[in-house]
Design an enzyme around this catalytic site. Structure first.
Site, short mmCIF file in Angstrom:
data_model
loop_
_atom_site.label_atom_id
_atom_site.label_comp_id
_atom_site.label_asym_id
_atom_site.label_seq_id
_atom_site.Cartn_x
_atom_site.Cartn_y
_atom_site.Cartn_z
N LEU A 105 37.05 -2.10 -22.45
CA LEU A 105 37.49 -0.70 -22.56
C LEU A 105 38.76 -0.67 -23.41
O LEU A 105 39.87 -0.59 -22.90
CB LEU A 105 37.74 -0.15 -21.15
CG LEU A 105 37.55 1.33 -20.93
CD1 LEU A 105 37.19 1.59 -19.48
CD2 LEU A 105 38.80 2.10 -21.29
N ILE A 117 40.10 8.23 -29.63
CA ILE A 117 40.21 7.51 -30.90
C ILE A 117 41.64 7.59 -31.44
O ILE A 117 42.01 6.85 -32.34
CB ILE A 117 39.22 8.09 -31.95
CG1 ILE A 117 38.89 7.04 -33.02
CG2 ILE A 117 39.75 9.36 -32.61
CD1 ILE A 117 37.76 7.45 -33.96
N HIS A 161 38.11 15.69 -23.16
CA HIS A 161 36.72 15.50 -23.61
C HIS A 161 36.28 16.68 -24.46
O HIS A 161 35.12 17.05 -24.46
CB HIS A 161 35.78 15.29 -22.43
CG HIS A 161 36.04 14.02 -21.68
ND1 HIS A 161 37.03 13.90 -20.74
CD2 HIS A 161 35.46 12.79 -21.77
CE1 HIS A 161 37.03 12.66 -20.25
NE2 HIS A 161 36.10 11.97 -20.87
#
Lengths: 377, 351
Positions: free
Chosen positions: B51, B80, B121
């Site tokens: 991860l 990112i 998200h």
């Protein structure tokens, strides 16, 4: 000084007088024309680890060449013929053996180098002519590494699998895992070699390299090295680290590791050879913390002046070779002179070469110079 | 018809079978999950990573340096951002080495709002990506383009960012991917991992064909005469729907699906603006220093005397995040009524 920090025993040290893998002698090495080897047996008080006189002289020759080159590049900076110097005088005793021991070539069957900007000794040992470092320093269009686009020490030689050196420190560590992954998949015994500084080990990419190279059953053939010169620009080691040895951090990942004296070319040669053999044999990573010195400071940003109080690995090695009767003072002096002359000529030649043309800024944004200028879409 | 997720999966399969892709990797990309959006199920070369986003990008850089082709995934574009330094280096490597070192790598990542994914998200990345010189950036809006742009990205010798809309993952288009079975259920039975009893399952891939959507080429999804709307990804569908609605009122809207952020199809935009005299740029990244602003700037420089109204940019509000509650999300990124209102205003403007 060689402190093992893992429970696993290292490979046996090369016995004295044992044959040592032949290192490639540098092209047109000054040694060939100037150094005279003694035919006398090496006195016992000097421990050269069983390395051949030929190899010892070759290492000395390359260490001198690297030092003279670095000092030439500093002179170029101080003369106003270059904008910024950064490099690694003081690291010759590590960098030269590293370059000599690696399998040099292009492609997955050869070793990959992910160097940082203090690795001129390794490049010299690989066979880089002085002029190429000078062209880089003077930002000539002929600079083979960057075409005049980047700093001193930012080498890139794809023909020898030398990945481009980056200014951000430590990003090279996990990138080395990528080349090692491809090497392992290809089934060769080649390895990826990564170098970096002690201060940079605070960056996340350093930890990333430890994690990705050591996953159980998916270990990667990476030689992870840290050149610990005791400083991060101006901050001393103690101001940045809680651990006694950086190499201890590798233990947590079950990576074999040790600390070596990077001012001793014999110790580093033998240690590097052992670790490279281990990686090629097992496909697993190995970690070397290399204690070095920093003779001219971090970069031109802190003056690039000689620190006369620090241990000088080049002169100390030379003294040892002379005392052992392997090299004469006269021959040693000649080596320095030959490279000094080569450096001056390189500077004169580069001075006469053109800088990159302004319009080339758009070159190589994309492969094959595909249009990158939005004004022309 | 395939969904966008299925289209990406088929493109990656085609890539590993015919185009030399040796690694498809990222968090949960390999078995057993095959990607949080199922886009990498059943792929031969897919594998799971730690991860660690920086590790994923740098791993891809190392693999690409050797000449091997890889497709790496960042599970959500929202994560990112801690790789920006590496993305910058990947983008400048060819340039810094004076053309010596190519990085033929693809990084794909789901972007944008529309799934009520809250603060972490729902991020967009197109405007950020447009500031990464050396990268090509694509954003498909439908399965066929998702397939064709992925093959183009794999084929391209430069690093390519493939930004896929989270909200469009289950979207089905109206065009078949070459080689795709016509029946959806047949396709599903072939390439979707069963929800239960999936142990030992293997995909049965259809005989797919090569289909490339050239990077940098847009597409007119709705022809019109009165105003040009330039958009991409999820917003294409909102703009098309508004265009259809307004057509009934006699407002003729031309919608351009840009498909690529960089390089972008300026000639298509320019000729459309010269025809309509009016333009709206729509996307959901934040409005301050938005990629649409660059296009609006260029419009004023090159189409100024063709314009009948001020160019507008309709984008996400300049907020630190997108709140979870639908009231918050919908008031953060453009909705149908925002697009409709903007179009009406621009069309009504008289020089």
């Amino acid at each position: 000084m060689s402190k093992k920090t893992t429970v696993k025993p290292a490979a046996k040290k090369a016995p004295k007088n044992a044959p040592v893998a032949k290192a490639k002698a540098p092209a047109k090495a000054a040694t060939k024309s100037a150094a005279k080897t003694s035919k006398k047996a090496t006195p016992k008080k000097f421990d050269f680890g069983g390395l051949s006189e030929e190899l010892l002289l070759s290492m000395h020759d390359l260490m001198v060449k690297s030092r003279v080159l670095e000092e030439r590049v500093i002179k170029i900076y101080k003369a106003g013929e270059g904008y910024f110097w950064i490099g690694g005088p003081g690291e010759e005793a590590f960098g030269v053996p590293l370059g000599l021991l690696a399998r040099k070539g292009k492609g997955l069957e050869y070793d990959w180098f992910h160097l940082h900007y203090r690795c001129t000794p390794t490049m010299v040992a690989l066979g880089m002519p002085m002029i190429e470092a000078v062209r880089l320093m003077m930002n000539r269009a002929t600079d083979p590494s960057t075409g005049g686009r980047n700093f001193a020490g930012h080498y890139c030689f794809p023909q020898w699998n030398v990945a481009p050196v980056t200014s951000p420190i430590e990003v090279q560590y996990p990138i080395a895992c990528g080349t090692a992954h491809a090497q392992k998949r290809a089934g060769h015994k080649s390895i990826s070699i990564v170098t970096g500084g002690d201060a940079g080990t605070a960056e996340g990419e350093f930890a990333t390299c430890l994690v990705w190279s050591s996953r159980k059953g998916q270990e990667l053939p990476v030689l992870i090295t840290v050149q610990n010169n005791g400083f991060g620009i101006s901050t001393p080691y103690e101001g940045q680290h809680g651990e006694t040895y950086i190499a201890d951090r590798a233990k947590a990942f079950n990576i074999r590791s040790r600390v070596i004296d990077g001012t001793n070319p014999v110790e580093t040669y033998i240690a590097l050879q052992e670790e490279m053999d281990y990686i090629r044999k097992t496909g697993k990573p190995s970690f070397l913390e290399v204690k070095t010195t920093r003779l001219y400071g971090h970069s031109s940003a802190d003056g690039a002046n000689r620190k006369t109080d620090l241990f000088d690995p080049v002169y100390k090695f030379q003294e040892k070779l002379i005392a052992a009767g392997i090299l004469t003072e006269k021959a040693a002096q000649k080596i320095w002179e030959i490279y000094e002359e080569e450096g001056i000529k390189a500077q004169e030649q580069a001075r006469g070469e053109a800088g990159p043309a302004a319009e080339t800024v758009w070159d190589h944004v994309f492969v094959n110079n595909e249009n990158a200028d939005w004004r022309k879409f | 018809m395939a969904s966008v997720a299925q289209a990406i999966r088929m493109a990656l399969h085609y890539g590993e079978k015919h185009m030399g892709v040796k690694d498809i990797f990222g968090q949960d990309v390999g078995a057993p999950l095959g990607g949080v959006f199922t886009a990498t199920q059943g792929l031969k070369t897919a594998w799971n990573t730690p991860l660690d986003e920086r590790g994923i990008i740098s791993m891809a850089m190392g693999i690409a340096m050797t000449g091997d082709k890889c497709v790496a995934e960042i599970q959500f574009a929202d994560y990112i951002f801690n790789t920006i330094d590496l993305l910058k280096i990947a983008g400048n490597t060819l340039w810094c080495t004076n053309g010596q070192v190519q990085l033929p790598m693809v990084v794909m990542t789901p972007v944008g709002a529309g799934i009520f994914g809250s603060v972490y998200h729902s991020h967009s990345f197109d405007a950020w990506a447009s500031r990464l010189p050396g990268w090509k950036i694509v954003m498909p809006s439908n399965p066929l383009d998702a397939y064709g742009l992925m093959l183009a990205a794999i084929e391209d010798p430069n690093p390519v960012l493939y930004l896929k809309s989270k909200a469009l993952m289950r979207h089905k288009g109206d065009e078949l991917i070459p080689g795709e079975p016509e029946d959806e259920k047949t396709l599903k039975s072939m390439i979707d991992k069963p929800v239960q009893n999936s142990q030992g399952w293997k995909a049965k891939w259809p005989e797919l064909e090569k289909y490339i959507v050239p990077i940098g080429k847009g597409k007119i999804t709705h022809e019109g005469e009165h105003i040009t709307v330039v958009t991409y990804s999820r917003m294409v569908h909102l703009c098309d729907e508004v265009a259809k609605k307004l057509a009934d009122e006699g407002i003729s809207v031309e919608v351009i699906d840009l498909r690529s952020i960089y390089p972008y199809d300026w000639q298509m935009i320019k000729s459309s603006i010269e025809k309509t005299g009016r333009v709206l740029f729509v996307n959901e990244d934040t409005e301050v220093t938005n990629f649409g602003e660059h296009l609006a700037y260029r419009t004023t420089q090159e189409c100024f005397y063709s314009l009948m109204a001020r160019p507008r940019v309709l984008a996400g509000k300049n907020l630190p995040g997108i709140g979870l509650h639908p009231n918050l999300e919908k008031n953060s990124v453009p909705q149908h009524h925002d697009i409709e209102t903007a179009i009406r205003e621009i069309v009504a403007e008289v020089p």
